[in-house]
Design an enzyme around this catalytic site. Structure first.
Site: not given
Ligand code: PXL
Length: 273
Positions: A175, A207, A209-212
């Site tokens: 990404k 932004t 949590g965008t990856g999650c």
């Molecule tokens: O975005 C990565 C991520 C994944 N998991 C948890 C997070 C974060 C970012 O803060 O807190 C639990």
């Protein structure tokens, strides 16, 4: 039949990232969401103030309980916290090779807090990468997995995606959100072929949590039967709309969450469409 998707990830009490983001994404995209916790974090939109990993055997107990009773159509892996948890998760998923795994190799939170122990990159790479249908690193994560400098160009990104493919995952989505400039392209390496997903950088600080959210959306679309490239395109479209609608929310003063339910709630009052 509604498909079942399991997230193996950490908790973000502020609700924007981690399993909270995963479950919201699954719900918005029409799959039944489940979550096995790897760690609690203490955090808000400004940053992470604590990390409390779950004992590895209990991470295993949660996942075993699900597989013993429930059909799982896809797994998303997020924060893994440490090497012992990576080993337990790999040992179990190895026995369920028919279930597609989307691996988000979470390492560092937006504010810089470590979400993966430094000595766990090797375990994640050795044990979990080979189980993944697709792995979704950002540029710093791709660099850490390859022990290389961070990609600065599209050429670097494509080369690193192909290099990561050699570590065992069926496909790699690097990404480009951390690239300089107005463009934010992602590149998919799958079966030796490179595919670009073009996007312009969205002007937002929401932004968190965008990856999650992206990796969970990919898992949901794969569970529903979409081929990988279409699942990624659909997930990117969902995330772009969730980022664009983030202004409907008022959550904290730092990097705010995206609006997972932009397609379901009609307006700022939360009235259902
Ligand atoms: O975005 C990565 C991520 C994944 N998991 C948890 C997070 C974060 C970012 O803060 O807190 C639990």
């Amino acid at each position: 039949m509604i498909r079942n998707v399991l997230s193996i990830a950490g908790s973000d009490p502020s609700g924007g990232a981690g399993i909270q983001a995963d479950l919201k994404t699954f719900s918005a995209l029409g799959v039944y969401g489940m979550a096995a916790l790897t760690a609690l974090t203490a955090q808000n939109t400004q940053g992470v103030s604590g990390v409390h990993p779950v004992p590895p055997t209990f991470v295993g107990a949660q996942i075993e309980a699900i597989f013993a009773d429930i059909g799982v159509d896809a797994v998303k892996i997020g924060m893994i916290a440490n090497a012992a948890i990576a080993e337990v998760v790999a040992d179990i998923l190895k026995r369920h090779r028919d279930v597609p795994v989307v691996l988000d190799p979470v390492m560092i939170a937006k504010g810089g807090a470590a979400l993966l122990a430094a000595d766990a990159v090797d375990a994640l790479s050795r044990r979990l990468l080979p189980l993944a249908a697709v792995v979704t690193p950002n540029l710093p994560e791709a660099a850490a997995l390859l022990h290389e400098a961070e990609a600065k160009s599209r050429e670097d990104m494509a080369r690193q995606a192909l290099a990561l493919s050699k570590l065992g995952p069926a496909a790699v989505l690097v990404k480009g959100g951390h690239l300089d400039g107005d463009e934010s392209p992602d590149v998919l390496a799958s079966g030796g072929t490179i595919t670009w997903f073009e996007a312009n950088r969205l002007p937002t600080k929401n932004t968190h949590g965008t990856g999650c959210t992206l990796s969970s959306a990919i898992a949901a679309e794969i569970a529903k039967g979409l081929p990988l490239a279409q699942a990624i395109a659909s997930a990117k479209d969902y995330l772009a709309q969730a980022v664009a609608a983030a202004g409907q929310l008022s959550v904290g003063s730092g990097h705010g969450p995206v609006q997972h339910f932009h397609a379901l709630w009609a307006d700022n009052e939360g009235v259902r469409k």
